[in-house]
Design an enzyme around this catalytic site. Structure first.
Site, short mmCIF file in Angstrom:
data_model
loop_
_atom_site.label_atom_id
_atom_site.label_comp_id
_atom_site.label_asym_id
_atom_site.label_seq_id
_atom_site.Cartn_x
_atom_site.Cartn_y
_atom_site.Cartn_z
N THR A 11 0.81 -1.22 0.00
CA THR A 11 0.00 0.00 0.00
C THR A 11 0.84 1.27 0.00
O THR A 11 0.30 2.37 -0.12
CB THR A 11 -0.94 0.02 1.22
OG1 THR A 11 -0.16 -0.06 2.42
CG2 THR A 11 -1.93 -1.14 1.17
N GLY A 12 2.15 1.15 0.13
CA GLY A 12 3.03 2.33 0.14
C GLY A 12 3.41 2.77 -1.26
O GLY A 12 3.10 2.11 -2.27
N VAL A 14 6.35 2.83 -2.82
CA VAL A 14 7.24 1.91 -3.54
C VAL A 14 6.53 0.59 -3.82
O VAL A 14 6.68 0.01 -4.90
CB VAL A 14 8.55 1.69 -2.76
CG1 VAL A 14 9.41 0.63 -3.43
CG2 VAL A 14 9.32 3.00 -2.65
N ARG A 100 21.69 -4.46 3.57
CA ARG A 100 22.57 -3.96 2.51
C ARG A 100 24.05 -4.21 2.78
O ARG A 100 24.81 -4.47 1.85
CB ARG A 100 22.32 -2.46 2.30
CG ARG A 100 21.00 -2.18 1.60
CD ARG A 100 20.69 -0.70 1.52
NE ARG A 100 19.38 -0.48 0.92
CZ ARG A 100 18.70 0.65 1.03
NH1 ARG A 100 19.21 1.66 1.73
NH2 ARG A 100 17.52 0.78 0.47
N SER A 161 9.62 12.18 -1.51
CA SER A 161 9.05 10.83 -1.58
C SER A 161 10.02 9.78 -1.08
O SER A 161 9.61 8.66 -0.76
CB SER A 161 8.63 10.50 -3.02
OG SER A 161 9.69 10.73 -3.93
N GLY A 162 11.31 10.13 -0.97
CA GLY A 162 12.26 9.23 -0.35
C GLY A 162 11.97 8.99 1.12
O GLY A 162 12.43 8.01 1.70
N PRO A 183 -0.16 28.54 9.95
CA PRO A 183 1.10 28.09 10.57
C PRO A 183 1.68 26.89 9.82
O PRO A 183 0.94 26.01 9.37
CB PRO A 183 0.67 27.70 11.98
CG PRO A 183 -0.61 28.41 12.22
CD PRO A 183 -1.29 28.51 10.90
N ARG A 236 17.87 17.16 1.39
CA ARG A 236 16.45 16.98 1.05
C ARG A 236 15.95 18.27 0.41
O ARG A 236 16.19 19.37 0.94
CB ARG A 236 15.63 16.67 2.31
CG ARG A 236 14.20 16.26 2.01
CD ARG A 236 14.10 14.87 1.43
NE ARG A 236 14.40 13.84 2.42
CZ ARG A 236 14.53 12.55 2.11
NH1 ARG A 236 14.43 12.13 0.85
NH2 ARG A 236 14.79 11.66 3.05
N HIS A 243 15.32 12.00 -7.50
CA HIS A 243 16.60 12.28 -6.84
C HIS A 243 17.59 12.78 -7.88
O HIS A 243 17.65 12.25 -9.00
CB HIS A 243 17.17 11.01 -6.21
CG HIS A 243 16.51 10.60 -4.93
ND1 HIS A 243 15.46 11.28 -4.36
CD2 HIS A 243 16.77 9.54 -4.10
CE1 HIS A 243 15.10 10.67 -3.23
NE2 HIS A 243 15.88 9.62 -3.06
#
EC number: 1.2.1.11
Length: 339
Positions: A11-12, A14, A100, A161-162, A183, A236, A243
């Site tokens: 659902t995200g 990515v 990783r 979006s990262g 605000p 960012r 990117h």
């Protein structure tokens, strides 16, 4: 042969992009399974033009019979469930940071180090790098092969979006608030992101670098060459998707912009847009929805011997995440899983 493919975090941003990419590239899916946390169970996600998948509960799901499990969740989810999926026989392709730097887990960018996939059987897990590392590695690989890159100085300009949907929502909400004089609220980022840039991605480490800057260094070495020296500043920027990076390299061999341009034009996964005029370069807005790593502004750096500078950009949800994972799956099927 059709493969049973599970997408974790479906659902995200990515996860949805993984499902779209699997369908667009006509991956040989026999059955697609959408998984997420229990609060997303029962939601529907699209797979291709016609198929809708109901999201199942990751915590209760039995991975037995799943051939490939693509993880688009955070590191905690991967730590808890990726080994469970691998033990059940699924080959896990994990887009989180969790594995990783595990020496028994290959870290793979298909255009750069596809041969590393031969070691996937040690853990039954393959890691997909951070989006900024993918961007850098794809652009560096053909230059390193020809000129032997010794040192890289890179500043990244990374889309919100990262940081997931929350990051995109924060940029939108802050931009709207500024226009209507409300605000400005912040929660995802350490400072206001709308109409601003933030030189801070990831927690700070003892030496003053952030975790993302450290990761860009060590991941580039693992993917490309352990001898390359990398210094990075990760920023960012108020961009939703895409990117980018400003890169300067020092090489062992003499390098010219003309030859570098020619080499990059022939490189897999790279598209060169480099003309000396007002429209002759790429920006993040233009890479959104496309697959390549785009390279522009190629020029010699006369301040060092054998120096070259360039600009590069890619869609961080596609090549920077979902596409890279699907390309890994394609290579696994082609070279290691049969079918």
């Amino acid at each position: 042969m059709g493969y049973t493919v599970a997408v974790v975090g479906a659902t995200g941003n990515v996860g949805r992009e993984m499902l779209t990419t699997l369908a667009d590239r006509k991956f040989p899916v026999g059955e697609a399974i959408a998984l997420a946390s229990d609060n997303a169970v029962g939601k529907e996600v699209s797979f291709g033009e016609d198929e809708v998948l109901k999201v199942q509960d990751l915590g209760k799901f039995d991975f037995k019979g799943v051939d490939l499990a693509l993880f688009a969740a955070d590191a905690k989810v991967s730590a808890a469930h990726a080994p469970r999926a691998a033990a059940a026989g699924a080959v896990v392709i994990d887009a989180s940071p969790q594995f990783r730097m595990d020496p028994d887990v290959p870290l793979v960018v298909p255009e750069v180090n596809a041969a590393a996939l031969a070691g996937h059987g040690k853990r039954n897990i393959v890691a997909s790098p951070d989006g900024a590392a993918i961007l850098l590695a794809v652009a560096l690989k053909p230059l390193h092969d020809r000129f032997t890159v010794r040192r890289v100085v890179v500043s990244t300009y990374q889309a919100v979006s990262g940081a997931g949907k929350d990051g995109m929502d924060e940029l939108f909400g802050q931009t709207r608030a500024i226009y209507v004089n409300d605000p400005v609220q912040k929660s995802t980022f350490s400072k206001q992101i709308a109409f601003n840039v933030i030189p801070h991605i990831g927690p700070f480490m003892e030496d003053g670098a952030t975790k993302d800057e450290w990761a860009l260094n060590v991941e580039t070495k693992k993917i490309l060459d352990s001898k390359i020296k990398v210094t990075a500043t990760c920023v960012r920027v108020p961009v939703f998707i895409g990117h980018s990076a400003s890169v300067t390299i020092e090489c062992e061999e003499p390098v010219t912009a003309e030859e570098a341009r020619r080499i990059l034009r022939k490189a897999p996964g790279v598209q060169v847009i480099d003309q000396h005029d007002n429209e002759g370069y790429i920006t993040p807005v233009e890479v959104a929805g496309d697959d390549p790593v785009f390279v522009s502004r190629i020029r010699e750096d006369y301040t060092v011997d054998n120096g070259l500078s360039f600009w590069c950009a890619t869609d961080n949800l596609r090549k920077g995440a979902a596409l890279n994972a699907v390309q890994i799956a394609e290579l696994l099927v082609e070279r290691h899983l049969g079918g």
